[in-house]
Design a protein around this motif. Structure first.
Motif, PDB file in Angstrom:
ATOM      1  N   PRO A  96      -6.073 -16.766 -17.562  1.00  0.00           N
ATOM      2  CA  PRO A  96      -6.695 -15.526 -17.046  1.00  0.00           C
ATOM      3  C   PRO A  96      -8.178 -15.677 -16.735  1.00  0.00           C
ATOM      4  CG  PRO A  96      -5.237 -15.019 -18.881  1.00  0.00           C
ATOM      5  CD  PRO A  96      -5.346 -16.518 -18.821  1.00  0.00           C
ATOM      6  N   VAL A  97      -8.894 -16.462 -17.546  1.00  0.00           N
ATOM      7  CA  VAL A  97     -10.318 -16.682 -17.269  1.00  0.00           C
ATOM      8  C   VAL A  97     -10.486 -17.446 -15.962  1.00  0.00           C
ATOM      9  CG1 VAL A  97     -12.429 -17.769 -18.113  1.00  0.00           C
ATOM     10  CG2 VAL A  97     -10.867 -16.650 -19.723  1.00  0.00           C
ATOM     11  N   THR A 100      -9.592 -15.311 -12.974  1.00  0.00           N
ATOM     12  CA  THR A 100     -10.551 -14.243 -12.664  1.00  0.00           C
ATOM     13  C   THR A 100     -11.654 -14.751 -11.746  1.00  0.00           C
ATOM     14  OG1 THR A 100     -10.115 -13.114 -14.767  1.00  0.00           O
ATOM     15  CG2 THR A 100     -12.185 -12.602 -13.646  1.00  0.00           C
ATOM     16  N   TYR A 101     -12.386 -15.779 -12.187  1.00  0.00           N
ATOM     17  CA  TYR A 101     -13.478 -16.236 -11.311  1.00  0.00           C
ATOM     18  C   TYR A 101     -12.952 -17.062 -10.152  1.00  0.00           C
ATOM     19  CZ  TYR A 101     -13.605 -20.693 -13.938  1.00  0.00           C
ATOM     20  OH  TYR A 101     -13.298 -21.889 -14.530  1.00  0.00           O
ATOM     21  N   TRP A 104     -12.221 -14.302  -7.563  1.00  0.00           N
ATOM     22  CA  TRP A 104     -13.472 -13.823  -6.976  1.00  0.00           C
ATOM     23  C   TRP A 104     -14.078 -14.879  -6.050  1.00  0.00           C
ATOM     24  CZ3 TRP A 104     -15.053  -9.142  -6.396  1.00  0.00           C
ATOM     25  CH2 TRP A 104     -14.709  -8.156  -7.310  1.00  0.00           C
ATOM     26  N   TRP A 167     -18.616 -16.414 -21.489  1.00  0.00           N
ATOM     27  CA  TRP A 167     -17.692 -15.571 -20.728  1.00  0.00           C
ATOM     28  C   TRP A 167     -17.836 -14.098 -21.103  1.00  0.00           C
ATOM     29  CZ3 TRP A 167     -15.460 -15.769 -16.389  1.00  0.00           C
ATOM     30  CH2 TRP A 167     -14.372 -14.940 -16.080  1.00  0.00           C
ATOM     31  N   GLY A 170     -15.715 -11.583 -19.201  1.00  0.00           N
ATOM     32  CA  GLY A 170     -15.864 -11.584 -17.751  1.00  0.00           C
ATOM     33  C   GLY A 170     -16.875 -10.597 -17.224  1.00  0.00           C
ATOM     34  N   LEU A 175     -20.269 -14.036 -14.343  1.00  0.00           N
ATOM     35  CA  LEU A 175     -19.409 -14.404 -13.228  1.00  0.00           C
ATOM     36  C   LEU A 175     -20.179 -14.962 -12.036  1.00  0.00           C
ATOM     37  CD1 LEU A 175     -16.740 -11.550 -12.971  1.00  0.00           C
ATOM     38  CD2 LEU A 175     -16.272 -13.983 -13.191  1.00  0.00           C
TER      39      LEU A 175
END
Length: 307
Positions: A96-97, A100-101, A104, A167, A170, A175
């Motif tokens: 998931p980490v 996420t980025y 993006w 982190w 997030g 980010l």
């Protein structure tokens, strides 16, 4: 369209199974093992450990159990380095980490890259075109493992504006630098492809006909030129999404985000073949899935592809 999707799925599923088998063969053919070290374990202890993890079974039996566990339960087995965790837990914590980025970064790279490429093509041989081309060459010369420490030096050590790592759920300030480091080079490639494709489309006969009929420039660009322009871009965006996920290895190390890339490197250093194999298969599966999505998007843009 449905028949085209079914045909692509019939190719993607066996490809994924072959990938799992090949990765298993390569990992187990490498010298050494997860429980070998400079000081070897006593034979009795090593035999008990191998029996616990099923490493004493014949090679074909290990492969069958591993593939069957993935196909039926999506289970990548236990971790050899972390006794209280399995590979699924490590992936569930880090992916998931990374996603996420990575997501993006993909949004930033595709949005800015496509916009910059279109603007450069429309304003061909103007300052905007020269700026876009120069920015693309500069960005491509700075891969993420080069740009990441530069960002830390400038925005953390010199200016003190952004944290240098971590982190914390997030939050946006954690980010910014990972997204910039991961998206810059791909943004440049997308801008270059978009610019070249748009220039080619703008020089076609039907675009000259549309302009000769007196259609506004905005209508010519958005209604007639944009769709064929995006076809080569779409074919590149699928692999780009996978690249930003797999390229997170360096970003995780520099910014200590706790993503999947850091687990990937740690598993290689500790010879945790289970984690290394699970993450490799996950990256391969993402490649196959997003290539499939790219093919479907390409078929939607160009109906000739379906035939």
């Amino acid at each position: 369209m449905l028949g085209y999707i079914i045909r692509r799925l019939l190719v993607a599923i066996p490809t994924l199974l072959i990938l799992i088998v090949i990765c298993f063969l390569l990992m187990h053919s490498a010298p050494g093992g997860p429980f070998t070290s400079e000081r070897p374990l006593p034979p009795q202890v090593l035999a008990n450990i191998e029996a616990k993890y099923g490493l004493d079974q014949p090679f074909w039996k290990q492969m069958w159990d591993y593939v069957w566990g993935i196909v039926t339960r999506f289970d990548f087995g236990p971790s050899f380095a972390y006794k209280d965790r399995n590979v699924n837990d490590i992936i569930a914590q880090g992916f998931p980490v990374t996603l996420t980025y990575g997501l993006w970064s993909f949004v930033v790279a595709s949005t800015i890259g496509i916009s910059l490429g279109i603007a450069a093509a429309i304003r061909h041989n103007t300052w905007l075109d020269f700026f876009a081309v120069g920015l693309s060459f500069t960005a491509q010369a700075l891969p993420n493992f080069v740009l990441a420490p530069i960002l830390v030096i400038i925005f953390t050590l010199w200016l003190g504006l952004l944290p240098g790592g971590g982190w914390y759920g997030g939050q946006w300030q954690y980010l910014i630098m990972p997204v910039i480091a991961l998206s810059t080079s791909y943004m440049a490639s997308i801008a270059r492809i978009t610019r070249s494709s748009m220039l080619e489309v703008l020089n076609t006969n039907y675009i000259r006909t549309a302009r000769a009929k007196g259609l506004p420039t905005r209508t010519v660009i958005w209604r007639h030129a944009l769709k064929p322009t995006l076809m080569p871009v779409i074919s590149y965006l699928g692999p780009v999404f996978v690249y930003v996920i797999t390229g997170s290895v360096f970003v995780d190390l520099y910014f200590s985000t706790g993503g999947l890339g850091q687990s990937y490197v740690n598993s290689a250093l500790s010879r945790d073949y289970a984690v290394l194999l699970g993450v490799t298969i996950l990256y391969g599966a993402l490649t196959i899935v997003f290539n499939l999505i790219t093919d479907l998007a390409y078929a939607w843009l160009d109906p000739k592809i379906r035939y």
